[in-house]
Design a protein around this motif. Structure first.
Motif, PDB file in Angstrom:
ATOM      1  N   HIS A 166      -3.309   1.604  -3.793  1.00 11.02           N
ATOM      2  CA  HIS A 166      -2.428   0.648  -4.471  1.00 11.02           C
ATOM      3  C   HIS A 166      -2.342   1.050  -5.940  1.00 11.02           C
ATOM      4  O   HIS A 166      -3.370   1.103  -6.613  1.00 11.02           O
ATOM      5  N   SER A 184       0.830  -1.205   0.000  1.00 12.25           N
ATOM      6  CA  SER A 184       0.000   0.000   0.000  1.00 12.25           C
ATOM      7  C   SER A 184       0.865   1.256   0.000  1.00 12.25           C
ATOM      8  O   SER A 184       1.913   1.316   0.648  1.00 12.25           O
ATOM      9  N   HIS A 221      -8.084   3.571   6.610  1.00 12.60           N
ATOM     10  CA  HIS A 221      -9.050   2.528   6.976  1.00 12.60           C
ATOM     11  C   HIS A 221      -8.345   1.462   7.800  1.00 12.60           C
ATOM     12  O   HIS A 221      -7.166   1.603   8.118  1.00 12.60           O
ATOM     13  N   ASP A 271      -2.629  -3.433   6.031  1.00  7.93           N
ATOM     14  CA  ASP A 271      -1.572  -2.830   5.201  1.00  7.93           C
ATOM     15  C   ASP A 271      -1.576  -1.304   5.280  1.00  7.93           C
ATOM     16  O   ASP A 271      -0.694  -0.656   4.712  1.00  7.93           O
ATOM     17  N   HIS A 272      -2.540  -0.729   5.988  1.00  7.82           N
ATOM     18  CA  HIS A 272      -2.594   0.726   6.144  1.00  7.82           C
ATOM     19  C   HIS A 272      -2.405   1.181   7.588  1.00  7.82           C
ATOM     20  O   HIS A 272      -2.343   2.383   7.846  1.00  7.82           O
ATOM     21  N   ASP A 296      -7.839   3.178  -0.011  1.00  8.01           N
ATOM     22  CA  ASP A 296      -8.305   2.116  -0.910  1.00  8.01           C
ATOM     23  C   ASP A 296      -9.648   2.433  -1.560  1.00  8.01           C
ATOM     24  O   ASP A 296     -10.341   1.544  -2.059  1.00  8.01           O
TER      25      ASP A 296
HETATM   26 ZN   LIG Z   1      -4.839  -1.649   0.984  1.00  7.85          ZN
END
Ligand SMILES: [Zn+2]
Length: 314
Positions: A227, A31, A76, A80-81, A191
């Protein structure tokens, strides 16, 4: 300005003091992040998937002479964030209330470790997880919640400038936020914007389409997806059209009685045929069917069906 750190990531200055940390690979877990600098203050938009990846990002920013992070915004609750939050213990961490509530339950590190364990190595879900998530080390992740939450829209000072946080979820996830930097005409979309097939965990798709409209309404000229590479408004229009196409095609198949996993792989993709990770449509279809009245599909089943739909499933 672009600085490569030799690890398939780069740091690009999009406008004075507004930086994007970009992964060359747009797939699962890779990300993008952003840094907005104002005087001695710096606001980070999203961490990386693991503490080690987050430390590499922070080192790249430090090497570029950028100020230390004073505020973190998590767009969010997907790991991965936000699974690098623990690296910023002195900073204020801001997220939407819905994101804060989802954070402890969102495919937690223990579940990821289990999916990657030998026990599940023979299952489609285990194999899929190994293929796409096996390179990430989740052992030291400690879920670190926001120190401040909000709903709706809020403005955050960064030195003498300000950024505006817009809550637009539930769309991709329960509590999606995008970050607008008005004095730079830049949006960090989280995202809400993907380069590959997106995955919808929450929805409905109508909300996601409305979120694209809200990004376009800012008039931003450069938009950083969660992404994939930086795009202009045309990139948001393209993505919005994809969502509309998928919504219409899934709705029609729902009313025909086709199962969600079959509908995901049945819909003609036309101009979107080349996009990677088509199997993500299985999750998007499950969520869309739920909004159309079908029972909610448990995440484990969604992952299993998605793994079976993957072109490299054995
Ligand atoms: Zn993501």
């Amino acid at each position: 300005m672009g600085l490569s750190n030799g690890a398939c990531t780069s740091l690009q200055e999009l406008a004075p003091g507004v930086w994007a940390y970009l992964h060359a690979d747009s797939g699962w877990g890779h990300s993008n992040a952003g840094l907005v600098c104002g005087g001695d203050a710096a606001l980070l938009i999203d961490t990386q998937y693991t503490p080690a990846m987050t430390r590499r990002m922070a080192a790249a920013m430090r090497d570029a002479g950028l100020p230390a992070v004073t505020t973190v915004v998590n767009t969010h609750a997907n790991g991965d964030h936000c699974w690098g939050n623990q690296e910023f213990s002195g900073a204020e961490i801001i997220a939407s209330k819905a994101t804060a509530e989802a954070m402890p339950h969102d495919f937690p590190p223990g579940m990821m470790r289990k999916l990657l364990s030998d026990e599940l190595a023979g299952t489609p879900a285990g194999q899929y997880t190994r293929r796409h998530f096996g390179a990430f080390d989740f052992t030291s992740v400690v879920i670190t919640p926001p120190t401040r939450t909000f709903t709706g829209v809020t403005s955050v000072p960064v030195g003498s400038r300000r950024v505006v946080l817009h809550e637009v979820g539930p769309a991709h996830s329960e509590g999606d936020v995008f970050v607008h930097v008005p004095d730079a005409n830049v949006v960090f979309a989280g995202d809400i914007l993907f380069a590959d097939h997106p995955v919808m965990w929450a929805g409905p798709l109508e909300n996601w389409i409305a979120a694209c409209d809200q990004i376009l309404a800012t008039g931003a000229s450069r938009i950083v997806p969660g992404h994939g590479p930086v795009v202009g408004p045309d990139g948001v229009h393209y993505f919005r059209s994809y969502l509309q196409h998928v919504l219409a095609a899934l709705t029609e198949r729902f009313h025909r009685g086709m199962p969600y996993w079959a509908a995901a792989m049945d819909i003609p993709l036309g101009p979107y045929e080349h996009l990677p990770l088509r199997e993500r449509l299985v999750a998007t279809a499950a969520a869309t069917y739920h909004h159309l009245g079908a029972p909610k599909v448990p995440p484990a089943e969604v992952l299993d069906r998605m793994a079976q739909a993957s072109p490299d499933a054995s």
